[in-house]
Motif scaffolding. Sequence first.
Motif, mmCIF file in Angstrom:
data_model
loop_
_atom_site.group_PDB
_atom_site.id
_atom_site.type_symbol
_atom_site.label_atom_id
_atom_site.label_comp_id
_atom_site.label_asym_id
_atom_site.label_seq_id
_atom_site.Cartn_x
_atom_site.Cartn_y
_atom_site.Cartn_z
ATOM 1 N N UNK A 100 60.309 27.387 91.457
ATOM 2 C CA UNK A 100 59.005 27.868 92.156
ATOM 3 C C UNK A 100 58.044 26.878 92.389
ATOM 4 N N UNK A 101 57.943 25.844 91.323
ATOM 5 C CA UNK A 101 56.832 24.864 91.087
ATOM 6 C C UNK A 101 57.352 23.452 91.818
ATOM 7 N N UNK A 102 58.505 23.174 91.768
ATOM 8 C CA UNK A 102 58.948 21.985 92.289
ATOM 9 C C UNK A 102 59.574 21.968 93.480
ATOM 10 N N UNK A 103 59.274 21.364 94.562
ATOM 11 C CA UNK A 103 59.875 21.407 95.864
ATOM 12 C C UNK A 103 60.376 20.244 96.335
ATOM 13 N N UNK A 104 61.562 19.727 96.058
ATOM 14 C CA UNK A 104 61.993 18.142 96.531
ATOM 15 C C UNK A 104 62.432 18.458 98.164
ATOM 16 N N UNK A 105 63.330 19.584 98.318
ATOM 17 C CA UNK A 105 63.509 19.701 99.835
ATOM 18 C C UNK A 105 62.344 20.077 100.590
ATOM 19 N N UNK A 106 61.096 20.661 100.064
ATOM 20 C CA UNK A 106 60.070 21.047 101.090
ATOM 21 C C UNK A 106 59.088 19.921 101.018
ATOM 22 N N UNK A 107 59.462 18.723 100.415
ATOM 23 C CA UNK A 107 58.434 17.755 100.338
ATOM 24 C C UNK A 107 57.933 17.122 101.738
ATOM 25 N N UNK A 108 58.675 17.046 102.765
ATOM 26 C CA UNK A 108 58.061 16.796 104.122
ATOM 27 C C UNK A 108 57.025 17.836 104.789
ATOM 28 N N UNK A 109 57.239 19.035 104.348
ATOM 29 C CA UNK A 109 56.017 19.830 104.591
ATOM 30 C C UNK A 109 54.761 19.802 103.817
ATOM 31 N N UNK A 110 55.017 19.782 102.334
ATOM 32 C CA UNK A 110 53.953 19.472 101.686
ATOM 33 C C UNK A 110 53.277 18.188 101.990
ATOM 34 N N UNK A 111 53.966 17.486 102.245
ATOM 35 C CA UNK A 111 53.107 16.118 102.572
ATOM 36 C C UNK A 111 52.221 15.998 103.705
ATOM 37 N N UNK A 112 52.633 16.689 104.606
ATOM 38 C CA UNK A 112 52.209 17.165 105.964
ATOM 39 C C UNK A 112 50.756 17.719 105.486
ATOM 40 N N UNK A 113 50.771 18.653 104.597
ATOM 41 C CA UNK A 113 49.501 19.114 104.383
ATOM 42 C C UNK A 113 48.593 18.625 103.351
#
Lengths: 159, 177
Positions: A114-127
């Motif tokens: 729930x807390x760590x998202x390596x795969x979702x990093x590109x989206x997180x980086x965008x925001x």
Amino acid sequence: MYLFIITGIALLISFIFNPKKTLQGLKKAWNKFKNMIIPLTIVLVLVSFALHFMTPEMIEKYLSKGNQVIGVILASILGSVTMMPGFIAFPLSGILKDNNVSYMIISAFTTTLMMVGVLTFPVEQNFLGTKVSIIRNTAGFIMALIVALITGLVFGEIL
Amino acid sequence: MKKKFFYFAAIFIYLVFISISFVIDFEPGKNIGLNFTEYAISLVKIVPCAFILVGLFEVWVKREVVEKNLGKESGIVGYFWAILLGGVTIGPMIVALPVAQALHKKGASMRVIFTYLGASATCRIPMTIFEATCVGIKFTIVRYAASIPLLIIFAAIYGRVLDNRNYSRLDNTAQEN
């Protein structure tokens, strides 16, 4: 479905009070979405691979054996690099529990999931920007390990 | 720009890979392609609504309100709202991210943002009920009791550092206005 209704009502009320502001809001929404499309597609690509290679069966196999320390480390790494919706993750946790996997390992897995998202990093980086995303994910990982440790202590699985 | 090019190239290669998989009947490739569409469809059900609501939030909610309750001087109230807001956020993290960005633009402090993002990941109420039924209520209570204080401690440390440096790289959509 409820979400569509709520959004519809919100839009309608907003439009009645101030059509101009509403259009402005929609434009903002569209701009945000537009900026997210490419990173989101990358995330979808990564997730589509992850869902294929990291099946619940495989995770179950890896976490059901071995000692506690290795189990916690493995679980937190798997949780960080996997992506699965809650309706798969929690039944999986239930199965792990039935297979006598310790609560500590389950906790490490669900919390990093729930807390760590390596795969979702590109989206997180965008925001959030690169720096904040890295800080948030690292902090999440450390936090998950501490939560796992506390879980292990409370359930008397360590010491 | 380099990153964008890399992303486009990756998406292109992926599309070629999936197309070929369907043509030559390569099972894993087909499965991966189906995973993609399945996940994309699940997002389409939530993401547009979330973005519209965030857009409306941005035009209607006054900066002073957010600043007062979630800003640098909000103290314990800020953490309270962050956890409550995180608890009622639905959907994957992709929904929480634009909310966090919008809140920050309106003056919410970084420690509140970190708390919100953490709470939306670990303390979502509908998810919690499901977790308790699958793994056991004691497990869920322990997880909460450990997670929430830790979340606040971590957010306080990291958030304060970023707040003091007036960190505001949270909007690369700044060009939109």
